[in-house]
Each structure stands twice: as C-alpha cells, then as structure tokens.
Design a protein around this motif. Structure first.
Motif, mmCIF file in Angstrom:
data_model
loop_
_atom_site.group_PDB
_atom_site.id
_atom_site.type_symbol
_atom_site.label_atom_id
_atom_site.label_comp_id
_atom_site.label_asym_id
_atom_site.label_seq_id
_atom_site.Cartn_x
_atom_site.Cartn_y
_atom_site.Cartn_z
ATOM 1 N N ALA A 1 0.831 -1.198 0.000
ATOM 2 C CA ALA A 1 0.000 0.000 0.000
ATOM 3 C C ALA A 1 0.867 1.250 0.000
ATOM 4 C CB ALA A 1 -0.923 0.007 1.226
ATOM 5 N N ASP A 2 0.420 2.256 -0.722
ATOM 6 C CA ASP A 2 1.039 3.575 -0.716
ATOM 7 C C ASP A 2 0.089 4.522 0.003
ATOM 8 O OD1 ASP A 2 3.383 2.953 -2.187
ATOM 9 O OD2 ASP A 2 2.186 2.908 -4.026
ATOM 10 N N LEU A 3 0.574 5.105 1.111
ATOM 11 C CA LEU A 3 -0.283 5.918 1.966
ATOM 12 C C LEU A 3 0.200 7.364 2.031
ATOM 13 C CD1 LEU A 3 -0.659 3.526 5.051
ATOM 14 C CD2 LEU A 3 -1.950 3.512 2.909
ATOM 15 N N GLU A 4 -0.751 8.269 2.036
ATOM 16 C CA GLU A 4 -0.478 9.680 2.307
ATOM 17 C C GLU A 4 -1.353 10.080 3.479
ATOM 18 O OE1 GLU A 4 -1.023 14.078 0.264
ATOM 19 O OE2 GLU A 4 -0.470 12.371 -0.996
ATOM 20 N N ILE A 5 -0.712 10.427 4.596
ATOM 21 C CA ILE A 5 -1.451 10.725 5.813
ATOM 22 C C ILE A 5 -1.465 12.225 6.090
ATOM 23 C CG2 ILE A 5 -0.922 8.467 6.801
ATOM 24 C CD1 ILE A 5 1.199 9.809 8.554
ATOM 25 N N PRO A 6 -2.518 12.713 6.754
ATOM 26 C CA PRO A 6 -2.545 14.134 7.111
ATOM 27 C C PRO A 6 -1.448 14.456 8.123
ATOM 28 C CG PRO A 6 -4.707 13.080 7.418
ATOM 29 C CD PRO A 6 -3.710 11.987 7.213
ATOM 30 N N LYS A 7 -1.060 15.715 8.185
ATOM 31 C CA LYS A 7 -0.105 16.142 9.200
ATOM 32 C C LYS A 7 -0.715 15.902 10.573
ATOM 33 C CE LYS A 7 2.640 20.108 10.713
ATOM 34 N NZ LYS A 7 2.954 21.545 10.491
ATOM 35 N N TRP A 8 0.079 15.372 11.497
ATOM 36 C CA TRP A 8 -0.388 15.014 12.830
ATOM 37 C C TRP A 8 -0.765 16.270 13.612
ATOM 38 C CZ3 TRP A 8 2.877 11.230 16.333
ATOM 39 C CH2 TRP A 8 2.057 10.743 17.360
ATOM 40 N N ASP A 9 -2.022 16.369 13.972
ATOM 41 C CA ASP A 9 -2.533 17.532 14.691
ATOM 42 C C ASP A 9 -2.553 17.245 16.189
ATOM 43 O OD1 ASP A 9 -3.717 19.929 15.374
ATOM 44 O OD2 ASP A 9 -5.749 19.299 14.836
ATOM 45 N N LEU A 10 -1.387 17.417 16.821
ATOM 46 C CA LEU A 10 -1.251 17.172 18.251
ATOM 47 C C LEU A 10 -0.308 18.240 18.808
ATOM 48 C CD1 LEU A 10 -1.956 15.178 20.605
ATOM 49 C CD2 LEU A 10 0.165 13.961 20.041
ATOM 50 N N PRO A 11 -0.723 18.965 19.849
ATOM 51 C CA PRO A 11 0.105 20.066 20.364
ATOM 52 C C PRO A 11 1.539 19.651 20.661
ATOM 53 C CG PRO A 11 -2.055 20.106 21.409
ATOM 54 C CD PRO A 11 -1.992 18.838 20.610
ATOM 55 N N GLY A 12 2.489 20.378 20.093
ATOM 56 C CA GLY A 12 3.897 20.164 20.385
ATOM 57 C C GLY A 12 4.538 18.967 19.724
ATOM 58 N N ILE A 13 3.790 18.204 18.923
ATOM 59 C CA ILE A 13 4.345 16.960 18.388
ATOM 60 C C ILE A 13 5.510 17.213 17.446
ATOM 61 C CG2 ILE A 13 2.855 16.738 16.346
ATOM 62 C CD1 ILE A 13 3.936 13.934 18.830
ATOM 63 N N GLU A 14 5.518 18.381 16.791
ATOM 64 C CA GLU A 14 6.633 18.685 15.888
ATOM 65 C C GLU A 14 7.951 18.810 16.659
ATOM 66 O OE1 GLU A 14 5.059 22.405 17.540
ATOM 67 O OE2 GLU A 14 4.090 20.707 16.526
#
Length: 331
Positions: free
Chosen positions: A259-272
């Motif tokens: 499978a080839d997956l494209e996931i949304p950017k992780w929306d979680l405070p401070g995760i970057e």
C-alpha cells in the motif's frame, strides 16, 4: 503467639485485599448495564453465556501500557492508565469483527494502596462501560521486595466472541481496495521509550500542556466498528495501529501486495518538537502519526466508512508492490 510472624507483617494484607473487592463493586456494576456475567462477580472464575450466538468463535487479546506508565504514575494519572490498559486489548479484539465481552486485569504493587488501585479500576470501568464490556475479574498482587514502591505493574486481558460468519477475513484484501484511517487521540501507549529519551535529553523543551496532550488515553475504536456494522459495511481487514506504526501493523494483514499511503499532518500540540529529534523514517515505525485505526474496504464502501466514528480519511489504496510506504501530506 509471641514471636510468631503474620502474613501482614511480611507485607501482604489479604483482609485488606478482600475488602477492596467490595469497595470497587460500584465500578464493576457499571460494566454490567447490558451484558451480565453468568454467576456472581468475585468467584474463582467468571462465566458468560454464549447461547445468543449461533456459531460462536472466541477471540482473545492481552496487552499492557508500556513505559508510558512511568510518566502516568509520576503525574498521578491512574485513571488514564486504566483506560489505556482497556483500549490496548479491546481494540485488538475489535479488529476481528467480534465483540469485546470480558476484561480481566493484573495489578502488581509493593503494598496495597486503595486510592491508587481504585483510580485504576475507575479508568478501566469508564472505558469498559463505554464499549459494553464486562470487568469480569482480575488479580491484585502485593509483592513487597519485588515490585518497587513507586512502581505498579499492569497487564490486561480481553475475551471476545464473534459469529463465525462475521469474522473479518484479511485474505480477501485485493489490489485496488481502499485504506480508510481514523484519527488517534494522542501518542496512545506506544513509542514512549523514545519519548522518554527525548524528554530526558532535552529538558524544558516540551511544555506541561503539550505533554498532557501526548498523555491522553488511547482512543477506543468501538464507535468505528459499531457504525460500520450499522451501515452494513464488512471491512476486508482492520488494524489497530500500535508498536511498529502503520507499516508493521498493516503488513501483517496481507501478502504479495502492499500500500502507498499519504497521511494528514499530525494535529497534536507540540508533536513537531518531538519529531524534530526522531529519525524521519523511524517515526513511521514507532508512532501512530495521528492515525490509530485503519479499515481496508471495497471501493463501494468508502463513503459509508468515512462517516463511521470520528476522523475518517482516505489514506491510499492497495497496490501490487509489496510493503507499506507512508508519507505525510505536504512534505
């Protein structure tokens, strides 16, 4: 008799432990609002009547909370630990297409602590009540000298059941099928050894508010599986995204394709801030990356699947090339 020792003096209070069973009774009863045990709670073994199933198949799961538990204990978040413990096993049961019926816990502790144990049980009961699974029993072991005083050992066990004809069959997955992902609520209960390493090496970089968001309990995906059934959708396969991330948890479902997956950017405070210290490829094999559940469905079932539970999104399709490749949208 003078000079003779008691079990209590050795650090184990069986009478106190027996009293605790009665004290947690209200939480246990909350988990039997719909389903009921066949017989009383607190006996040597729990019984459940399967006569409502025509062709019952038993399914089982066992898991823990991992090293996330250290941070939960430090912050007194015992209810969260109880919820994580339930979700890690119940979600695995749900991947089969079955119902989670009975849950049992193991708690290992240096000395009986009613407040902490009751908080754990409350968290378990909150989640078990939500997914209609019975807290059927467990083991609380006092182990002075073995378990450190600042540590609690946790393990959870779930027993479920499915009609034979309702069992999910991953061998039906085919090239062209669509992978629908459902959002996670946090980092959940995997990858915490790496998180703890980052926290240790970069003190003060992560705020208490951000860490609090990371520590939120693992999401229960009973809403997704319930809604899929209500919509008449039978996925070809379902995966609970835990240790190993999307690639390893999906690759166990199929052979001879990928499978080839494209996931949304992780929306979680401070995760970057966390991911800035993690190898770019290894992040996909360690964390859920914002996707805690995946259903593989036929093209005709995609629209209905997207509205089953919260946070449904198309991730990609099954392709002939083996392996699961993941990228983040916009990167």
């Amino acid at each position: 008799m003078a000079g003779k020792l008691t079990y209590q003096q050795a650090g184990v209070d069986t009478r106190k432990a027996a009293a605790l069973v009665g004290d947690i009774g209200a939480h246990v009863r909350r988990t039997q609002q719909t389903r009921k045990l066949w017989g009383a709670f607190g006996l040597f073994a729990a019984c459940y009547d399967l006569s409502s199933y025509k062709e019952p198949v038993i399914v089982t799961g066992c898991d823990g909370v991992g090293t996330k538990l250290e941070l939960l204990l430090e912050r007194g978040l015992l209810e969260t630990a109880g919820k994580d413990l339930v979700a890690m096993s119940v979600n695995d049961i749900l991947t089969t297409g079955g119902d989670a019926l009975l849950f049992l816990d193991y708690i290992g502790i240096a000395a009986l602590d009613e407040e902490r144990i009751t908080s754990l049980i409350k968290g378990m009961a909150d989640y078990l009540e939500a997914c209609d699974c019975i807290l059927a029993g467990g083991e609380t072991a006092e182990m002075p000298g073995i378990v450190p005083t600042d540590v609690i050992e946790l393990a959870g066990f779930c027993i479920g059941c499915a009609e034979k004809g309702d069992l999910i069959d991953p061998t039906t997955v085919a090239v062209g099928d669509v992978l629908v992902g459902y959002a996670s609520d946090s980092i959940h209960a995997n990858g915490w050894s790496l998180v703890r390493r980052v926290l240790k090496e970069h003190p003060g970089e992560i705020s208490d508010e951000e860490l609090g968001a990371w520590l939120k309990p693992t999401r229960l995906y009973h809403d997704v599986t319930r809604d899929l059934k209500a919509k008449g959708v039978k996925p070809k396969a379902m995966s609970h995204i835990t240790g190993g991330g999307l690639p390893e948890n999906l690759e166990r479902l199929f052979r001879g394709m990928g499978a080839d997956l494209e996931i949304p950017k992780w929306d979680l405070p401070g995760i970057e801030k966390l991911l800035a210290h993690v190898d770019a490829e290894d992040r996909f094999h360690t964390f859920n990356m914002g996707i805690g559940w995946v259903a593989i469905v036929d093209e005709k079932d995609v629209e209905a699947s997207l509205t089953a539970g919260d946070g449904g999104v198309i991730l990609g399709r099954m392709v002939p090339q083996e392996g699961v490749r993941v990228r983040v949208s916009g990167e």
